[in-house]
Write a protein that holds these residues in place. Structure first.
Motif, PDB file in Angstrom:
ATOM      1  N   SER A 158      75.038  35.786  54.250  1.00 18.90           N
ATOM      2  CA  SER A 158      74.311  34.522  54.407  1.00 18.90           C
ATOM      3  C   SER A 158      72.875  34.710  54.867  1.00 18.90           C
ATOM      4  N   ASN A 186      77.816  25.480  53.501  1.00 16.49           N
ATOM      5  CA  ASN A 186      78.128  24.850  52.220  1.00 16.49           C
ATOM      6  C   ASN A 186      78.116  23.329  52.345  1.00 16.49           C
ATOM      7  N   THR A 230      74.550  22.074  52.492  1.00  6.88           N
ATOM      8  CA  THR A 230      73.911  22.124  51.175  1.00  6.88           C
ATOM      9  C   THR A 230      74.371  20.965  50.303  1.00  6.88           C
ATOM     10  N   PRO A 274      67.278  23.229  53.318  1.00  2.55           N
ATOM     11  CA  PRO A 274      67.663  24.575  53.762  1.00  2.55           C
ATOM     12  C   PRO A 274      66.705  25.189  54.767  1.00  2.55           C
TER      13      PRO A 274
END
Length: 298
Positions: free
Chosen positions: A24, A283, A286, A292
Motif C-alpha cells: 500500500s 478500499n 476510494t 487519495p
C-alpha cells in the motif's frame, strides 16, 4: 584472516517475505526497515572486526541501537501491556514517529516498530500486544521490570499543520491506536489548533478497548469525539459506558462513510490497524470518492 573468521558476529537480519509487505505504499515499508537493519548489521560487524568496543552512549538515535531498562509493566487488557522504558535525555519524537525494537538470538534477528503513547524527559511508554504465535511476542512475554531491550529511533514522518483541515478522522483497529494517541495529544494540546478530531476505533469487544482511560479523558475536549465499533460483542455483554457511542458491528464501507463529514475536501483521514483492516479501509475510502492525497496510512 583466521582471527577474523573466529570472531563471533551477529546473525544477518532475516529478509521479509513478499507477504510481509501490504503493497500500500506505506511511509516506512518493512523492506525499507530491513535495508536499514542490514546496513546497521554491516556496521556492527565492521566494528567487531576492528576490535572496537560497544558504544556507551544511551541517547536515542535513529541509526544506533541502545539498551534501555524496563521501569514498569502495566497490564492494559488480557493480552496487551504498557511497558515503560528509561532513556537518558528523553526521546525527541515528533507526532506519528515510531521506535524500532530489536531482539537477537543465536541464529535470528527480529525487529518490530512501536509508536510511544507517552514520552517525557527520561522515559517513554509503548503499548505491545502479545500474540500466541508471535516471534517477538515470545520474547516480550518473558520481560520483567529491570530487564534490558534494544531500541533505536525515532523514525518516520507525519506532518500535521494546525487548521489546514477542518476535520481529522482517525480510523484504527487494535494496537493501531498507538500512533493515533500521539496525533490526538498533539492536536488537543495546541490551543490554537481548532481541528476537529474524530476517532473511529474498531475492537473485538469492550474488554479489548486499549487506552480506554486516555480516550475518555480526550472526550473532555470540545474538538474530540469517538465512535467504537465492537465486532464480537453485544450491548448486553458490553462494559462500555451508556454515554459512549458504540456500534456493535464490523466497520463496513457504509458505516465508515457515516463517520466521515459531508465536506470531504476539508477532511484528512489517517488509517492504522492490521494488514487486512488497512486494505479494507483504504478500499472503502476510494470507493467513497475520498481524495487519495488526503489519506495517510501508517
Amino acid at each position: 584472516m583466521e582471527g577474523s573468521e573466529s570472531l563471533r558476529l551477529p546473525p544477518r537480519p532475516s529478509t521479509p517475505s513478499d507477504s510481509d509487505c501490504c503493497g500500500s505504499g506505506c511511509m516506512t515499508c518493512v523492506f525499507d526497515i530491513h535495508d536499514k537493519e542490514v546496513s546497521l548489521w554491516k556496521d556492527e560487524c565492521d566494528r567487531i572486526r576492528r576490535g572496537a568496543t560497544a558504544s556507551s552512549e544511551y541517547t536515542m538515535k535513529p541509526e544506533r541501537y541502545v539498551q534501555l531498562r524496563i521501569l514498569s509493566i502495566v497490564k492494559e487488557t488480557q493480552d496487551s501491556f504498557v511497558f515503560t522504558f528509561a532513556v537518558s535525555g528523553g526521546v525527541a519524537i515528533k507526532v506519528g514517529q515510531h521506535l524500532v525494537l530489536r531482539h537477537r538470538s543465536d541464529d535470528r534477528v527480529i525487529t518490530r516498530s512501536y509508536t510511544p503513547i507517552r514520552t517525557d524527559a527520561d522515559s517513554f511508554d509503548v503499548l505491545i500486544k502479545i500474540y500466541n504465535n508471535g516471534a517477538m511476542s515470545r520474547w516480550v512475554s518473558t520481560w520483567q521490570e529491570g530487564d534490558l531491550a534494544e531500541w533505536r529511533g525515532p523514525i518516520g514522518q507525519f506532518d500535521h499543520t494546525p487548521n489546514k483541515f477542518q476535520h481529522l478522522v482517525l480510523v484504527a483497529a487494535g494496537t493501531g491506536i498507538a500512533p493515533m494517541i500521539s496525533i490526538i495529544q498533539h492536536v488537543l494540546n495546541n490551543d490554537v489548533d481548532e481541528t476537529r478530531v474524530h476517532l473511529v476505533f474498531s475492537c473485538r469487544s469492550s474488554s479489548d478497548v486499549l487506552c480506554r482511560s486516555l480516550i475518555r479523558d480526550f472526550t473532555d475536549y470540545w474538538n474530540f469525539s469517538v465512535t467504537y465499533f465492537l465486532t464480537q460483542d453485544t450491548q448486553e455483554n458490553s462494559s462500555m459506558r451508556q454515554r459512549d457511542k458504540v456500534v456493535y458491528s464490523r466497520l463496513s464501507r457504509e458505516l465508515l462513510r457515516r463517520e466521515l463529514p459531508e465536506n470531504l475536501n476539508q477532511t484528512r483521514v489517517v488509517v492504522c490497524g492490521t494488514r487486512s483492516f488497512d486494505k479494507d479501509m483504504m478500499n472503502y475510502l476510494t470507493l467513497s470518492g475520498f481524495p487519495p492525497d488526503c489519506v495517510h496510512k501508517f
